[in-house]
Design an enzyme around this catalytic site. Structure first.
Site, PDB file in Angstrom:
ATOM      1  N   GLU A   6       0.812  -1.267  -0.005  1.00 54.14           N
ATOM      2  CA  GLU A   6      -0.229  -0.341  -0.473  1.00 54.14           C
ATOM      3  C   GLU A   6       1.090   1.766  -0.128  1.00 54.14           C
ATOM      4  OE1 GLU A   6      -3.504  -0.229  -0.025  1.00 54.14           O
ATOM      5  OE2 GLU A   6      -2.986   2.396  -0.197  1.00 54.14           O
ATOM      6  N   SER A  13      -9.695 -11.250  -0.120  1.00 54.73           N
ATOM      7  CA  SER A  13     -10.474 -10.326   0.440  1.00 54.73           C
ATOM      8  C   SER A  13     -11.676  -9.871  -0.954  1.00 54.73           C
ATOM      9  CB  SER A  13      -9.252  -9.460   0.599  1.00 54.73           C
ATOM     10  OG  SER A  13     -10.089  -7.345   1.306  1.00 54.73           O
ATOM     11  N   ASP A  46      -2.195 -12.715  -0.123  1.00 51.89           N
ATOM     12  CA  ASP A  46      -3.236 -12.422   0.157  1.00 51.89           C
ATOM     13  C   ASP A  46      -4.125 -11.776  -1.331  1.00 51.89           C
ATOM     14  OD1 ASP A  46      -2.590 -11.724   2.685  1.00 51.89           O
ATOM     15  OD2 ASP A  46      -2.686  -9.683   2.579  1.00 51.89           O
ATOM     16  N   HIS A  78      -3.588  21.905  32.995  1.00 52.08           N
ATOM     17  CA  HIS A  78      -3.026  21.276  32.286  1.00 52.08           C
ATOM     18  C   HIS A  78      -2.328  20.968  32.693  1.00 52.08           C
ATOM     19  CE1 HIS A  78      -5.565  19.658  28.513  1.00 52.08           C
ATOM     20  NE2 HIS A  78      -6.675  20.646  29.640  1.00 52.08           N
ATOM     21  N   HIS A 102       0.439  -9.396  -2.837  1.00 51.27           N
ATOM     22  CA  HIS A 102      -0.933  -8.846  -2.549  1.00 51.27           C
ATOM     23  C   HIS A 102      -0.876  -9.428  -3.860  1.00 51.27           C
ATOM     24  CE1 HIS A 102      -3.711  -5.573  -2.811  1.00 51.27           C
ATOM     25  NE2 HIS A 102      -3.859  -5.799  -2.030  1.00 51.27           N
TER      26      HIS A 102
END
Lengths: 437, 437
Positions: free
Chosen positions: A54, A175, A133, A331, A113
């Site tokens: 990706e 997938s 994949d 804070h 993939h």
């Protein structure tokens, strides 16, 4: 390859309570309305790190083989369970790189993939990876405008490709693409079909970034009742829900999540490794510290940021330069009393340090007092309140650096101790802690 | 001040179906498992833009009065319903700035954020704002390490302060701080108490960024059954769920969400305006386009980024430089057929443009063909496949710019048409579209 097969440890009936018991030690879920579902895999999930697949689809990404190997080794040493690589069918170099990384003998399993296509699958098997994949678009919009195939074709193709991959003795995930715009019945039928064929995982993919956490939870719960194999989730971040969706998925029974370093990917990317780790750490710090080398996160991020020519975003999870900077007076006061008041992540677990900023108009006298003590100056509370008012006045004109503040404190201290009769009158110091969460 | 009071339009029994009907026109929810709850406020919410309050707590922020006014005007013209400003009790300058902005006569209502304290409330009223956002820490950890008060004290103080603010005829919100680590019964008791006192809104705040979308949905649904006033949500992003949490909240009945430009705030900040708008646009583009001037988003972001000295993150929602860049061959092919295949946001609605990147090893021949047509070159499909293989070969060596690709295409075209007998043999062009989602 020493990775335990997650599907072996799926919770069985009756194990839910044990699961819940483990969670009572977590930081983020002490409230009665914390999710405590027996489907939850919050304490038992794996990361499929896809920076080399990706991430290669990120606009800027161009990885040489050397860089891919460097990134693969860094992620392996961080401890991710899987690395996913670009399809060997994409280009000659992609094929060779895949082979080279599969040959490294890393602890992380190596996946690639591929399209749901025999040619692609055969090429992938040749590279010696641990698993494939497989993906195909199932939404009507992708079926119409991308590959043009119908569901029966997809079912038949899936059977052919999966049967082949299994015959080669490697892992296989199947997938859908654009799962959240697919017809639910089509989707469940397909998953049931491939589960029966013996896939290791089915994957759901929010390819366009349209899914919301509640939708994800519903789909994963439904799917968990339909298939017995593991479930993988892939979430794009176009509408800001990637991490929320990934968490919802895991809390609902999803076993594997796809990440990339800094979230790089198509368009504005997917679930970032660091952000996902932050989310899961908040639920169970000990589990995450045991799985991953959190101190190495920043180094891995810098490596990838350099490789693709980007800066780490100012607001990056954990490693962003202000992730542990506290500014507002209230804070700062509470953080100095007890850091868990305003920190869900311990900076030291990630090799980071806390910074309490005090040279600004929102500062408070408690934070200033802390600095006075660090500098070994001798001022009582009224004096600290007085010098705090002075810092606020100066900071209304321009921001004060730590050096500026230290100078003001030292000058004030000298003044007080040279002229011992000097006023210790309180100023408008109540305003000092007026800024809130 | 022309803003319709949201509580007047809370869905009544029986209105749910109308609500749902409106949603059937949305892009992201055509699936049967889309949330379609009658509590949902996805089509009827308001933004409380807090760049000038929470944003001022960002490490880098130092806003001069001129800059505050410039930001306030830009956000007003973008169309946010409310602007929240730093407490006038924080410093002299904060007080004067608050007054100046309240005097501008903007369409956005002006709020200021104050501690649950009479002194702070009186100072805030003096500035002429339209409403006060009152806050107090309710978690046991904040009660112990921050203000040190018990629940009875908080209840009594709330009554005094709320009664006073209401007597001055301005809006009042009462929020707990660190709501997700507060005792649920304490929390609900307090909200019920202040609802009965007539507050306009109650606020829930994930002050430390520990909440998850499923928890948020549960708390908001529960709260919706307890109070009749509006509900505001404030979500920090330490663990990446800020936008997912905000969406879950709105889908479960929350009416107001706090945002800041680019998400700036304490630590790594809160819900970013652009990311939240992207999320809500995905559900109902027409509603969002009608409320906000989306074309102005980038300008507002650049204004704030310059003011605090940061770069807009590479992966920023909508306006990040690669938010609409498509790279993988399969994506590019489908996008060219129909942009909604891989885009949930229309770039043109935000004044942005789509870019299909083709000079890389993941490219596909359909995308190359599109470029061939843009350049008015005359190549048949086989020839396009051949030149695609050539581009992939070159891109395996180094990334190819658009100019590089155009040169390759023109050279190839000239070659083909000068030597008309040249081969039109197909290459390994099937690999051209091998890279997938």
């Amino acid at each position: 390859m020493a990775v335990p097969k997650l599907e072996d440890s799926l919770p069985q009936a009756g194990e839910g309570s044990q699961n819940n018991k483990a969670k009572t030690t977590t930081i983020s879920q002490p409230t009665p309305y914390a999710p405590s579902d027996f489907l939850s895999r919050v304490d038992n999930f794996a990361i499929i790190e896809s920076t080399l697949r990706e991430g290669e689809q990120f606009a800027n990404a161009f990885f040489s083989r050397e860089k891919k190997i460097e990134i693969a080794k860094a992620l392996d040493s961080f401890g991710v369970e899987y690395l996913e690589l670009t399809s060997p069918a994409a280009s000659r170099q992609s094929y060779e790189d895949c082979k080279a990384i599969a040959d490294l003998g890393l602890k992380s399993k190596i996946l690639t993939h591929v399209r749901c296509d025999m040619g692609d699958a055969k090429l992938a098997i040749e590279t010696g990876v641990d698993g494939l994949d497989v993906v195909i678009g199932t939404s009507s919009i992708l079926r119409e405008f991308s590959h043009g195939k119908d569901m029966q074709y997809i079912m038949d193709k899936a059977k052919e490709v999966i049967t082949y991959i299994k015959s080669q003795g490697v892992e296989v995930r199947f997938s859908s693409e654009d799962s959240f715009r697919s017809d639910l019945v089509d989707l469940l039928s397909l998953y049931k079909h491939v589960d029966a064929l013996g896939v290791n995982r089915v994957g759901i993919a929010d390819t366009v970034g349209c899914a919301t956490p509640l939708q994800v939870a519903e789909l994963v719960r439904t799917l968990r009742g339909v298939v017995s194999c593991d479930i993988e989730g892939h979430f794009h971040d176009d509408t800001g829900c990637a991490i929320g969706n990934a968490f919802s998925a895991v809390a609902s029974g999803c076993t594997h999540i796809d990440t990339t370093v800094l979230g790089i990917g198509e368009r504005n990317g997917i679930v970032p490794l660091g952000g996902f780790v932050a989310r899961m750490y908040a639920c169970n710090p000990e589990y995450i510290k045991g799985k991953y080398d959190l101190q190495a996160l920043r180094e891995v991020e810098n490596l990838v940021a350099d490789a693709v020519g980007i800066s780490v975003p100012f607001n990056n999870y954990i490693t962003g330069y202000c992730a542990f900077t506290h500014k507002a007076g209230i804070h700062a006061k509470a953080i100095l009393n007890n850091p868990t008041t305003y920190e869900i992540l311990k900076p030291e677990d990630f090799g980071m340090t806390r910074y309490v900023s005090i040279g600004h108009r929102l500062t408070g006298w408690n934070a200033v007092k802390n600095r006075v003590e660090q500098l070994n100056l001798n001022l009582n509370d009224d004096q600290v309140k007085e010098v705090t008012a002075k810092i606020k006045q100066l900071a209304d004109i321009r921001p004060q650096t730590m050096e500026d503040v230290d100078r003001v404190l030292r000058d004030f201290h000298n003044e007080v101790h040279n002229i011992t009769s000097s006023s210790s009158s309180t100023t408008s110091s109540e305003s000092a802690k007026a800024q809130t969460a």
